[in-house]
Scaffold this motif. Structure first.
Motif, PDB file in Angstrom:
ATOM      1  N   GLN A  38       0.856  -1.189   0.000  1.00  0.00           N
ATOM      2  CA  GLN A  38       0.000   0.000   0.000  1.00  0.00           C
ATOM      3  C   GLN A  38       0.882   1.225   0.000  1.00  0.00           C
ATOM      4  O   GLN A  38       1.420   1.603   1.046  1.00  0.00           O
ATOM      5  CB  GLN A  38      -0.895   0.008   1.240  1.00  0.00           C
ATOM      6  N   ILE A  52       2.346   5.061  -0.081  1.00  0.00           N
ATOM      7  CA  ILE A  52       1.982   6.212   0.746  1.00  0.00           C
ATOM      8  C   ILE A  52       0.976   7.110   0.022  1.00  0.00           C
ATOM      9  O   ILE A  52       0.045   7.627   0.619  1.00  0.00           O
ATOM     10  CB  ILE A  52       3.266   7.020   1.109  1.00  0.00           C
ATOM     11  N   ASP A  53       1.182   7.255  -1.306  1.00  0.00           N
ATOM     12  CA  ASP A  53       0.383   8.225  -2.047  1.00  0.00           C
ATOM     13  C   ASP A  53      -0.307   7.579  -3.253  1.00  0.00           C
ATOM     14  O   ASP A  53       0.184   7.683  -4.384  1.00  0.00           O
ATOM     15  CB  ASP A  53       1.314   9.381  -2.482  1.00  0.00           C
ATOM     16  N   GLY A  54      -1.403   6.895  -3.003  1.00  0.00           N
ATOM     17  CA  GLY A  54      -2.228   6.329  -4.084  1.00  0.00           C
ATOM     18  C   GLY A  54      -1.451   5.442  -5.027  1.00  0.00           C
ATOM     19  O   GLY A  54      -0.872   4.447  -4.624  1.00  0.00           O
ATOM     20  N   LYS A  55      -1.423   5.854  -6.287  1.00  0.00           N
ATOM     21  CA  LYS A  55      -0.786   5.021  -7.302  1.00  0.00           C
ATOM     22  C   LYS A  55       0.648   5.469  -7.596  1.00  0.00           C
ATOM     23  O   LYS A  55       1.274   5.009  -8.553  1.00  0.00           O
ATOM     24  CB  LYS A  55      -1.615   5.061  -8.589  1.00  0.00           C
ATOM     25  N   LYS A  56       1.164   6.403  -6.780  1.00  0.00           N
ATOM     26  CA  LYS A  56       2.543   6.857  -7.013  1.00  0.00           C
ATOM     27  C   LYS A  56       3.491   6.068  -6.130  1.00  0.00           C
ATOM     28  O   LYS A  56       3.234   5.898  -4.931  1.00  0.00           O
ATOM     29  CB  LYS A  56       2.668   8.337  -6.665  1.00  0.00           C
ATOM     30  N   TYR A 105       0.969   1.472 -11.485  1.00  0.00           N
ATOM     31  CA  TYR A 105       1.596   2.481 -10.628  1.00  0.00           C
ATOM     32  C   TYR A 105       2.512   3.374 -11.462  1.00  0.00           C
ATOM     33  O   TYR A 105       3.054   2.951 -12.487  1.00  0.00           O
ATOM     34  CB  TYR A 105       2.436   1.815  -9.530  1.00  0.00           C
ATOM     35  N   ASP A 165       8.307   4.730  -0.469  1.00  0.00           N
ATOM     36  CA  ASP A 165       7.698   3.398  -0.433  1.00  0.00           C
ATOM     37  C   ASP A 165       8.661   2.216  -0.391  1.00  0.00           C
ATOM     38  O   ASP A 165       8.524   1.341   0.450  1.00  0.00           O
ATOM     39  CB  ASP A 165       6.758   3.243  -1.649  1.00  0.00           C
TER      40      ASP A 165
END
Ligand code: AMP
Ligand code: ZN
Length: 464
Positions: A16, A18-22, A59, A237
């Motif tokens: 998962q 930290i920032d959505g799909k980035k 991603y 990440d």
């Protein structure tokens, strides 16, 4: 759901970001004091698989890999000879020339192995300012102290120091060899250097910079903290590296970064790759088994054969390189190329140019890569595809889709005349012919051209 084995926590975890799909991903790069060998190749192909898999899964990846071009010491610890200075002496070059030369050699290897270049490839020597700033922050936050010889990180101030390697700091073996003299003013054996002062045995150290603690050079670990934070932020990440980095380099990176920023965790997922052995032995200079990609090419293999070989093992398992295993990888790869060539011809015959990606196989392929980047299973899906009862164009389209992750360059293999590995004997003749042309000995050059055609079926053309 992508699952990754996280060294921090020692378990497989759902990914998962930290920032959505980035996704921010940092890979420890090479120390550029010698040629890259096939062990390095394994590590960076594995990183490439992670990055390509993430992209395939939707991603957006910001990938940073440093180049360690500051001299640092022979072991992971703080003692010993400087690798770059040693390399420079051996090659009769300056340390800067050595770093530049081996960086180019390394990047050439990445390109040949179809490793997508990182978004940023920062050099440690270009980021000394950021490293000095970080050491200043560590002083301010009470983690750093200095002696007459160096600035240290005080591990006793950082209670979670052992989290990554799963040991309490008091129990940690620091691996200082008995013949090495240790700074008597160091507070704890596991304290590590943030900044070396250019005095004592380092008084003639070639690379050096000014700092608030005097003329000197950074400790090795600080560069990765400073550069990863600069390009990816204070928390990101994924951080990768060889398993050799867990107990020292990466533990130190965590301590410095969190000590300087006050933010936890510095990195969410720590991914560590196992090593490549050669004939069941550790790769080492003394055993003469530190093969380079070039050695394999000279024996007639293509870089992609080596890439295929790497994919046959999961990244967390030690992989054993043998020429038999490389031959098996070459055969499997060449078989795939034959398949796609046949499928392509059949698709053209059927005038079909509207292929469908096979849903069921794609799901299986995704399941393999989502299972901690399981490339052997992904290859098994590829071979299931070759046997499937499907239309040729669908097979071709599905395989080319998978190749976005595998990186075997199958589309190029289909569209371009096959790249041929040039044997060493032929390379020598080409070189002789170049010299003959330079000397305007065109008669000899023509004879050599004929010989290359007759003996090796190579067509030589000259750019005017
Ligand atoms: P170095 O240039 O020695 O700092 O190594 C760069 C990276 O390659 C590190 O992450 C090492 O862990 C990794 N590495 C070095 N030797 C091998 C090997 N034989 N197999 C796999 N990875 C390696
Ligand atoms: Zn690093």
């Amino acid at each position: 759901m992508l699952k990754i084995y996280n060294t921090l926590g020692k378990q497989v975890q759902v990914f998962q970001p930290i920032d959505g799909k980035k996704v921010g991903m940092y890979a420890c790069g090479p120390t550029v004091y010698d040629y890259a060998h096939i062990g390095h190749g394994r590590k960076y192909v594995n990183d490439d698989i992670i990055k390509r898999s993430l992209k395939y899964l939707g991603y957006k990846v910001d990938h940073v890999m440093n180049i360690t071009d500051v001299g640092h010491l022979v072991s992971d610890g703080d003692e010993g000879e400087d690798k770059l200075e040693k390399g420079a002496t051996k090659a009769g070059k300056t340390v800067w020339e050595v770093a530049e030369y081996f960086t180019q050699d390394f990047v050439e290897m990445l390109n040949k192995l179809h490793i997508e270049l990182p978004t940023h490839m920062p050099k440690a020597t270009d980021h000394v300012k950021e490293q000095v700033e970080m050491v200043k922050d560590l002083f301010e936050n009470g983690y750093a102290y200095d002696t007459t010889e160096a600035v240290y990180f005080d591990v006793s101030k950082f209670p979670t120091y052992g989290d990554l390697f799963g040991q309490r700091v008091e129990d940690k073996e620091v691996g200082v060899r008995s013949e090495v003299r240790v700074d008597a003013n160091k507070r704890n054996p596991a304290d590590f250097v943030l900044w070396f002062k250019r005095i004592g045995k380092y008084k003639d150290h070639i690379m050096h910079w000014e700092s608030p603690w005097g003329d000197g050079f950074p400790g090795w670990h600080i560069e990765c903290s400073a550069m990863s934070i600069k390009y990816l932020g204070e928390q990101f990440d994924i951080h990768t590296g060889g398993e050799d980095h867990i107990s020292i380099h990466h533990s130190n990176e965590i301590a410095q970064s969190e000590g300087a920023t006050g933010k936890h965790p510095f990195v969410k997922y720590w991914v560590h790759h196992a090593f490549l052995k050669v004939n069941d032995q550790k790769m080492s200079k003394s055993l003469g088994n530190g093969y380079r990609l070039k050695d394999l090419e000279e024996s007639g293999y293509l870089p992609v054969h080596l890439r295929y070989f790497y994919l046959t093992a999961h990244y967390k398992k030690t992989q054993n390189f043998t020429f038999e295993a490389l031959d098996a990888a070459r055969n499997a790869y060449e078989k795939l190329v034959k398949f796609i060539q046949t499928w392509s011809t059949e698709a053209q015959d059927q005038k079909s140019n509207d292929f469908k990606i096979n849903k069921e196989l794609k799901e299986k392929f995704i399941a393999a890569i989502e299972d901690d980047f399981n490339t052997p299973n992904a290859l098994a899906v590829v071979f299931e595809l070759t046997k499937a009862d499907m239309q040729s164009d669908d097979k071709l389209g599905t395989l080319l889709d998978f190749d976005r992750v595998l990186g075997l360059g199958l589309e190029d293999a289909l569209n371009q005349p096959r790249e041929k590995a040039i044997p060493l004997e032929a390379q020598i003749l080409i070189e002789e012919r170049n010299i003959a042309r330079l000397n305007k000995d065109f008669k000899k050059a023509d004879l050599l051209r004929d010989q290359l055609k007759n003996d090796f079926d190579l067509d030589v053309t000259d750019k005017r």
